[in-house]
Design a protein around this motif. Sequence first.
Motif, PDB file in Angstrom:
ATOM      1  N   PRO A  53     -30.725  -2.330  57.732  1.00 14.18           N
ATOM      2  CA  PRO A  53     -30.354  -1.019  57.871  1.00 14.18           C
ATOM      3  C   PRO A  53     -30.559  -0.144  56.566  1.00 14.18           C
ATOM      4  O   PRO A  53     -30.227  -0.763  55.474  1.00 14.18           O
ATOM      5  N   GLY A  54     -31.265   1.158  56.680  1.00 15.89           N
ATOM      6  CA  GLY A  54     -31.126   2.019  55.518  1.00 15.89           C
ATOM      7  C   GLY A  54     -29.741   2.553  55.104  1.00 15.89           C
ATOM      8  O   GLY A  54     -28.634   2.277  55.780  1.00 15.89           O
ATOM      9  N   ALA A  55     -29.569   3.140  54.098  1.00 14.09           N
ATOM     10  CA  ALA A  55     -28.042   3.562  53.566  1.00 14.09           C
ATOM     11  C   ALA A  55     -27.306   4.525  54.646  1.00 14.09           C
ATOM     12  O   ALA A  55     -26.018   4.611  54.778  1.00 14.09           O
ATOM     13  N   SER A  56     -28.086   5.183  55.380  1.00 10.97           N
ATOM     14  CA  SER A  56     -27.537   6.189  56.166  1.00 10.97           C
ATOM     15  C   SER A  56     -27.895   5.934  57.694  1.00 10.97           C
ATOM     16  O   SER A  56     -27.458   6.753  58.584  1.00 10.97           O
ATOM     17  N   ASP A  57     -28.332   4.594  57.986  1.00 13.78           N
ATOM     18  CA  ASP A  57     -28.380   4.243  59.452  1.00 13.78           C
ATOM     19  C   ASP A  57     -27.195   3.967  60.146  1.00 13.78           C
ATOM     20  O   ASP A  57     -26.460   3.314  59.451  1.00 13.78           O
ATOM     21  N   ASP A  58     -27.104   4.765  61.264  1.00 16.35           N
ATOM     22  CA  ASP A  58     -25.702   4.618  62.009  1.00 16.35           C
ATOM     23  C   ASP A  58     -26.366   4.340  63.554  1.00 16.35           C
ATOM     24  O   ASP A  58     -25.281   4.484  64.597  1.00 16.35           O
ATOM     25  N   PHE A  59     -27.308   3.885  63.840  1.00 12.60           N
ATOM     26  CA  PHE A  59     -28.026   3.664  65.155  1.00 12.60           C
ATOM     27  C   PHE A  59     -28.802   2.360  65.295  1.00 12.60           C
ATOM     28  O   PHE A  59     -29.459   2.304  64.086  1.00 12.60           O
ATOM     29  N   ILE A  60     -28.791   1.711  66.279  1.00 15.20           N
ATOM     30  CA  ILE A  60     -29.741   0.705  66.727  1.00 15.20           C
ATOM     31  C   ILE A  60     -30.290   0.866  68.115  1.00 15.20           C
ATOM     32  O   ILE A  60     -29.753   1.230  68.768  1.00 15.20           O
ATOM     33  N   ASN A  61     -31.484   1.261  67.739  1.00 16.97           N
ATOM     34  CA  ASN A  61     -32.334   1.729  69.097  1.00 16.97           C
ATOM     35  C   ASN A  61     -33.300   0.448  69.578  1.00 16.97           C
ATOM     36  O   ASN A  61     -34.002  -0.229  68.987  1.00 16.97           O
ATOM     37  N   LEU A  62     -32.977   0.203  70.673  1.00 13.35           N
ATOM     38  CA  LEU A  62     -33.636  -0.885  71.593  1.00 13.35           C
ATOM     39  C   LEU A  62     -34.349  -0.149  72.759  1.00 13.35           C
ATOM     40  O   LEU A  62     -33.977   0.376  73.587  1.00 13.35           O
ATOM     41  N   ASN A  63     -36.100  -0.563  72.779  1.00 12.67           N
ATOM     42  CA  ASN A  63     -36.761   0.301  73.438  1.00 12.67           C
ATOM     43  C   ASN A  63     -37.278  -0.574  74.587  1.00 12.67           C
ATOM     44  O   ASN A  63     -38.329  -0.122  75.408  1.00 12.67           O
ATOM     45  N   GLY A  64     -37.173  -1.797  74.557  1.00 16.24           N
ATOM     46  CA  GLY A  64     -37.725  -2.671  75.558  1.00 16.24           C
ATOM     47  C   GLY A  64     -38.986  -3.235  75.096  1.00 16.24           C
ATOM     48  O   GLY A  64     -39.609  -4.083  75.840  1.00 16.24           O
ATOM     49  N   THR A  65     -39.567  -2.818  73.819  1.00 13.36           N
ATOM     50  CA  THR A  65     -40.982  -2.981  73.393  1.00 13.36           C
ATOM     51  C   THR A  65     -40.930  -3.329  72.094  1.00 13.36           C
ATOM     52  O   THR A  65     -40.311  -4.625  71.601  1.00 13.36           O
ATOM     53  N   THR A  66     -41.356  -2.657  71.122  1.00 12.39           N
ATOM     54  CA  THR A  66     -41.528  -3.071  69.768  1.00 12.39           C
ATOM     55  C   THR A  66     -40.074  -3.119  68.715  1.00 12.39           C
ATOM     56  O   THR A  66     -39.995  -3.754  67.970  1.00 12.39           O
ATOM     57  N   THR A  67     -39.000  -2.305  69.381  1.00  8.16           N
ATOM     58  CA  THR A  67     -37.935  -2.446  68.551  1.00  8.16           C
ATOM     59  C   THR A  67     -36.866  -3.403  69.163  1.00  8.16           C
ATOM     60  O   THR A  67     -35.669  -3.420  68.914  1.00  8.16           O
ATOM     61  N   GLY A  68     -37.413  -3.996  70.424  1.00  6.48           N
ATOM     62  CA  GLY A  68     -36.564  -5.060  70.732  1.00  6.48           C
ATOM     63  C   GLY A  68     -35.692  -4.459  72.129  1.00  6.48           C
ATOM     64  O   GLY A  68     -36.084  -3.445  72.669  1.00  6.48           O
ATOM     65  N   GLY A  69     -35.074  -5.516  72.876  1.00  5.10           N
ATOM     66  CA  GLY A  69     -34.436  -4.998  73.981  1.00  5.10           C
ATOM     67  C   GLY A  69     -35.164  -5.837  75.246  1.00  5.10           C
ATOM     68  O   GLY A  69     -34.661  -5.665  76.338  1.00  5.10           O
ATOM     69  N   VAL A  70     -35.841  -7.010  74.846  1.00  5.98           N
ATOM     70  CA  VAL A  70     -36.534  -7.740  75.850  1.00  5.98           C
ATOM     71  C   VAL A  70     -35.396  -8.682  76.143  1.00  5.98           C
ATOM     72  O   VAL A  70     -34.307  -9.131  75.115  1.00  5.98           O
ATOM     73  N   VAL A  71     -35.440  -9.406  77.238  1.00 10.19           N
ATOM     74  CA  VAL A  71     -34.270 -10.471  77.655  1.00 10.19           C
ATOM     75  C   VAL A  71     -34.226 -11.301  76.323  1.00 10.19           C
ATOM     76  O   VAL A  71     -34.945 -12.057  75.931  1.00 10.19           O
ATOM     77  N   GLY A  72     -33.076 -11.703  76.076  1.00 11.64           N
ATOM     78  CA  GLY A  72     -32.460 -12.737  75.152  1.00 11.64           C
ATOM     79  C   GLY A  72     -31.932 -12.094  73.687  1.00 11.64           C
ATOM     80  O   GLY A  72     -31.510 -12.580  73.033  1.00 11.64           O
ATOM     81  N   THR A  73     -32.233 -10.933  73.622  1.00 10.97           N
ATOM     82  CA  THR A  73     -31.802 -10.099  72.510  1.00 10.97           C
ATOM     83  C   THR A  73     -30.266  -9.954  72.514  1.00 10.97           C
ATOM     84  O   THR A  73     -29.779 -10.100  73.459  1.00 10.97           O
TER      85      THR A  73
END
Length: 179
Positions: free
Chosen positions: A128-148
Motif C-alpha cells: 500500500p501507498g502511505a495514504s492508502d486506506d482501502f483494499i478494492n476487489l473487483n472480481g477481475t484485475t484487483t482480485g476477488g476471484v474465488v480463493g482470495t
Amino acid sequence: MAISTFDGPVRSLNGFYAQGPGNVVPITASTTLTVAQHAGKIIEVGGTLASNIVLTLPAINMSASSPSAGPGTDPNTQNNQGAVFTIWVDATIATSSLKIGTNGTDRFVGSVLSIDSDSSGAMAGFIPGASDDFINLNGTTTGGVVGTCITITSLTTNKYMVNGVIVCTSTPATPFATS
C-alpha cells in the motif's frame, strides 16, 4: 524420541473456541466490523453481490484497558491491538465490488501477492501507498476471484498490517487505494 501432539480444541486469543460453523461469518451487505463479532473469525463474502459491499474496519484503539477488562480476555475491551480479521472470498465477486476500508485515519502496511488465475499465471506483489486506506476487489484485475484470502491485523496506532493472496483474472493490478 517421542513427539507430543496436541489434539484438543483450538482456542482463539479471547478464550473462546475457534472452530465450528460459528467461526465463519457470511456477509452479504456493507458492514462495520467489530472485534466482538468478527475478529478471530473467517469473514466470508463473494458471489453475485446485489450492490457494492464495504467492510469497514474498527478504528484502532491503543488505549490501556483496565485489568478486569483485558487485554485479550474480553472481546469488548476498548484496546483492540492485535485483533485479526480474515476475509475469504468463497465465490468470485460478480456484478459489484468488495471494498475493505478503515475509518479514514488508519492506514495499511504490509503486502499482498496477486495471482492471475487464467492461462498466463502472472504474479505480482503489491504494497500500500502511505495514504492508502482501502483494499478494492473487483472480481477481475484487483482480485476477488474465488480463493482470495486477506488477513488484516490491528498493529499499532493508525496502522493495520495486511497480508494475503488475492486471485485475479487478467493482468494483476494493485487493490490498494485511497477510496
